[in-house]
Design a protein around this motif. Structure first.
Motif, PDB file in Angstrom:
ATOM      1  N   HIS A  13      -2.512  -5.118   4.838  1.00 25.10           N
ATOM      2  CA  HIS A  13      -3.377  -5.869   3.006  1.00 25.10           C
ATOM      3  C   HIS A  13      -2.867  -7.088   2.623  1.00 25.10           C
ATOM      4  O   HIS A  13      -2.047  -6.513   2.017  1.00 25.10           O
ATOM      5  CB  HIS A  13      -3.987  -4.710   2.430  1.00 25.10           C
ATOM      6  CG  HIS A  13      -5.216  -5.222   1.592  1.00 25.10           C
ATOM      7  ND1 HIS A  13      -6.426  -5.531   2.270  1.00 25.10           N
ATOM      8  CD2 HIS A  13      -5.859  -5.898   0.537  1.00 25.10           C
ATOM      9  CE1 HIS A  13      -7.198  -6.407   1.383  1.00 25.10           C
ATOM     10  NE2 HIS A  13      -6.552  -5.763   0.226  1.00 25.10           N
ATOM     11  N   GLU A 112     -12.771  -8.062   2.722  1.00 25.10           N
ATOM     12  CA  GLU A 112     -12.677  -6.963   1.522  1.00 25.10           C
ATOM     13  C   GLU A 112     -14.253  -6.991   0.351  1.00 25.10           C
ATOM     14  O   GLU A 112     -14.384  -7.715  -0.135  1.00 25.10           O
ATOM     15  CB  GLU A 112     -11.376  -6.858   0.653  1.00 25.10           C
ATOM     16  CG  GLU A 112     -11.485  -5.299  -0.159  1.00 25.10           C
ATOM     17  CD  GLU A 112     -10.011  -5.218  -1.330  1.00 25.10           C
ATOM     18  OE1 GLU A 112      -9.334  -6.416  -1.596  1.00 25.10           O
ATOM     19  OE2 GLU A 112      -8.886  -4.254  -1.058  1.00 25.10           O
ATOM     20  N   TRP A 139     -15.604  -1.918  -2.339  1.00 25.39           N
ATOM     21  CA  TRP A 139     -14.251  -2.656  -3.227  1.00 25.39           C
ATOM     22  C   TRP A 139     -14.047  -1.623  -4.334  1.00 25.39           C
ATOM     23  O   TRP A 139     -14.229  -0.656  -3.717  1.00 25.39           O
ATOM     24  CB  TRP A 139     -14.037  -4.120  -4.220  1.00 25.39           C
ATOM     25  CG  TRP A 139     -13.278  -4.628  -4.138  1.00 25.39           C
ATOM     26  CD1 TRP A 139     -11.658  -4.393  -4.246  1.00 25.39           C
ATOM     27  CD2 TRP A 139     -13.616  -4.513  -6.037  1.00 25.39           C
ATOM     28  NE1 TRP A 139     -10.837  -5.107  -5.179  1.00 25.39           N
ATOM     29  CE2 TRP A 139     -11.810  -4.663  -6.407  1.00 25.39           C
ATOM     30  CE3 TRP A 139     -14.669  -5.027  -6.809  1.00 25.39           C
ATOM     31  CZ2 TRP A 139     -11.924  -5.566  -7.944  1.00 25.39           C
ATOM     32  CZ3 TRP A 139     -14.671  -5.844  -8.161  1.00 25.39           C
ATOM     33  CH2 TRP A 139     -12.754  -6.016  -8.754  1.00 25.39           C
ATOM     34  N   HIS A 181     -10.413   2.217  -0.909  1.00 26.61           N
ATOM     35  CA  HIS A 181     -11.169   2.030  -2.010  1.00 26.61           C
ATOM     36  C   HIS A 181     -12.616   3.582  -2.174  1.00 26.61           C
ATOM     37  O   HIS A 181     -13.095   3.099  -3.594  1.00 26.61           O
ATOM     38  CB  HIS A 181     -12.036   0.406  -2.210  1.00 26.61           C
ATOM     39  CG  HIS A 181     -11.061  -0.156  -2.786  1.00 26.61           C
ATOM     40  ND1 HIS A 181     -10.974  -0.717  -4.306  1.00 26.61           N
ATOM     41  CD2 HIS A 181      -9.958  -1.283  -2.422  1.00 26.61           C
ATOM     42  CE1 HIS A 181      -9.576  -1.376  -3.848  1.00 26.61           C
ATOM     43  NE2 HIS A 181      -9.318  -2.627  -2.752  1.00 26.61           N
ATOM     44  N   HIS A 202      -4.878  -0.252   2.177  1.00 23.45           N
ATOM     45  CA  HIS A 202      -3.796   0.014   1.240  1.00 23.45           C
ATOM     46  C   HIS A 202      -4.048   0.691  -0.097  1.00 23.45           C
ATOM     47  O   HIS A 202      -4.906   0.635  -0.865  1.00 23.45           O
ATOM     48  CB  HIS A 202      -4.088  -1.492   0.442  1.00 23.45           C
ATOM     49  CG  HIS A 202      -5.192  -2.105  -0.018  1.00 23.45           C
ATOM     50  ND1 HIS A 202      -6.446  -2.251   0.707  1.00 23.45           N
ATOM     51  CD2 HIS A 202      -5.385  -2.703  -1.093  1.00 23.45           C
ATOM     52  CE1 HIS A 202      -7.261  -2.202   0.399  1.00 23.45           C
ATOM     53  NE2 HIS A 202      -7.472  -2.696  -1.304  1.00 23.45           N
ATOM     54  N   ARG A 213      -7.759   5.616  -6.302  1.00 28.87           N
ATOM     55  CA  ARG A 213      -7.078   5.173  -5.655  1.00 28.87           C
ATOM     56  C   ARG A 213      -6.474   5.332  -3.685  1.00 28.87           C
ATOM     57  O   ARG A 213      -5.667   5.195  -2.866  1.00 28.87           O
ATOM     58  CB  ARG A 213      -6.521   3.655  -5.115  1.00 28.87           C
ATOM     59  CG  ARG A 213      -7.898   2.426  -6.230  1.00 28.87           C
ATOM     60  CD  ARG A 213      -8.602   1.836  -5.089  1.00 28.87           C
ATOM     61  NE  ARG A 213      -7.488   1.055  -4.383  1.00 28.87           N
ATOM     62  CZ  ARG A 213      -7.157   0.968  -3.007  1.00 28.87           C
ATOM     63  NH1 ARG A 213      -7.153   2.351  -1.712  1.00 28.87           N
ATOM     64  NH2 ARG A 213      -6.472   0.369  -2.515  1.00 28.87           N
ATOM     65  N   ASP A 272      -0.744  -5.008  -0.207  1.00 25.90           N
ATOM     66  CA  ASP A 272      -1.419  -5.401  -1.275  1.00 25.90           C
ATOM     67  C   ASP A 272      -1.292  -6.747  -2.594  1.00 25.90           C
ATOM     68  O   ASP A 272      -0.852  -6.743  -3.318  1.00 25.90           O
ATOM     69  CB  ASP A 272      -2.292  -4.858  -2.316  1.00 25.90           C
ATOM     70  CG  ASP A 272      -3.674  -4.768  -2.569  1.00 25.90           C
ATOM     71  OD1 ASP A 272      -4.095  -5.699  -2.444  1.00 25.90           O
ATOM     72  OD2 ASP A 272      -4.329  -4.270  -3.894  1.00 25.90           O
TER      73      ASP A 272
HETATM   74 ZN    ZN Z   1      -8.244  -3.279  -2.875  1.00 26.21          ZN
END
Ligand code: ZN
Length: 324
Positions: A13, A112, A139, A181, A202, A213, A272
């Motif tokens: 990601h 995403e 997300w 997410h 991620h 997260r 990320d």
């Molecule tokens: Zn993200």
């Protein structure tokens, strides 16, 4: 010795294509800003990069998502065409192996944010036909498909009926399902619904840093049972509540936590990069990735385990997801 240059290093990601779309940067050129571009990917030994098209609901409105995703797809394709000596678009694992075998890097397109479908599941097949191979179900906002761990508003208590259909449709299309997410409920319901392994592209480790997260040990065990994987995130705040204290050591600790819990087959890298500002100490940009390999060698990990973590695990998941 494991040379990063010899392993198939995959990062699951990054948000870097948005800088290309906005005209801020040409990812074909080395830059001092941002985390990732092709020259620095080569320095870092990256062989496969998932370029996520992040569909920011604060900037996009009704009717604007589909054109935005299509612009993102074109931006990744254009990057590959203009730099065909260095990178090419991979539409499946066989493509990825062939591209890497030819000495180039493989680009994989992700989207995403399930809100970008605007409730229209037919977009999954349309975007897949255009080259999208990874889809992040939520997300930070809950959407028509599922609840997000980052949203207090959780109308579905996990997955909606449309979300279940979306999971089955992605299974049918061979699109890799990404559960980063998602709320915990949505996470477990997706694992129940999917017929193939999924990724958390991620995310971090909740037992090391308690945050929505990050994945709990129970989730990591479920992911291993599903034969999926977590891409270890490099975002400082996910690694340490005092983000200035976060470093590469937290990334390695996260990888090691998964390895100790469920073995080396269910973890990978999910930087990320360009999805956050600031820089993680020791992994300031993609060129620093070989430092992860060095740390894992220092820990005495066998070469086979390091190869799995750096990228082979993702290729295994992708093969399972696209073979149906
Ligand atoms: Zn993200």
């Amino acid at each position: 010795m494991v040379e990063s240059s010899a392993a198939l290093v995959a990062d699951l990601h990054c948000d870097s294509i948005l800088s290309q779309m906005s005209g801020e940067r040409d990812l074909g050129q080395r830059s001092a800003v941002g985390h990732l571009d092709l020259p620095r990917m080569i320095d870092g030994g990256v062989k496969l990069q998932v370029f996520a098209i992040w569909t920011d609901p604060k900037k996009l409105g009704p009717g604007e998502y589909d054109p935005f995703v299509r612009r993102g797809i074109e931006a990744v394709r254009d990057l590959c065409v203009r730099n065909s000596d260095r990178i090419a678009l991979a539409l499946g694992p066989a493509d990825a192996f062939a591209i890497v075998g030819s000495g180039r890097m493989a680009a994989v397109i992700g989207v995403e944010g399930g809100h970008a479908l605007e409730g229209r599941l037919e977009r999954l097949a349309q975007w897949c036909a255009a080259g999208v191979r990874v889809f992040t179900v939520t997300w930070c906002n809950s959407n028509e498909l599922a609840d997000s761990g980052g949203d207090e508003n959780r109308p579905h208590h996990g997955l909606s009926e449309l979300g279940r259909k979306a999971i089955r449709e992605m299974n049918r299309l061979g699109v890799v399902i990404d559960v980063s997410h998602c709320s915990d409920e949505a996470f477990f319901q997706i694992l129940d619904e999917t017929a193939v392994p999924v990724i958390a592209s991620h995310s971090g480790i909740r037992s090391l840093r308690d945050f929505n997260r990050n994945l709990s040990d129970e989730q990591l065990k479920a992911l291993a049972h599903n034969r999926g994987l977590v891409g270890m995130v490099f975002l400082p705040y996910f690694l340490n509540s005092e983000e200035e204290k976060a470093s590469i050591e937290d990334v390695v600790a996260g990888i090691d936590h998964v390895v100790q819990l469920v073995g080396p087959d269910y973890v990978g890298l999910g930087s990320d990069f360009d999805g956050f500002s600031g820089r993680l100490k020791g992994l300031e940009d993609v060129s620093k990735l070989p430092a992860v390999t060095a740390r894992l060698l220092d820990k005495g990990y066998p070469e086979s385990a390091i190869r799995c973590i750096l990228g082979a695990n993702f290729l295994r998941v992708w093969q399972s997801a696209s073979a149906r």
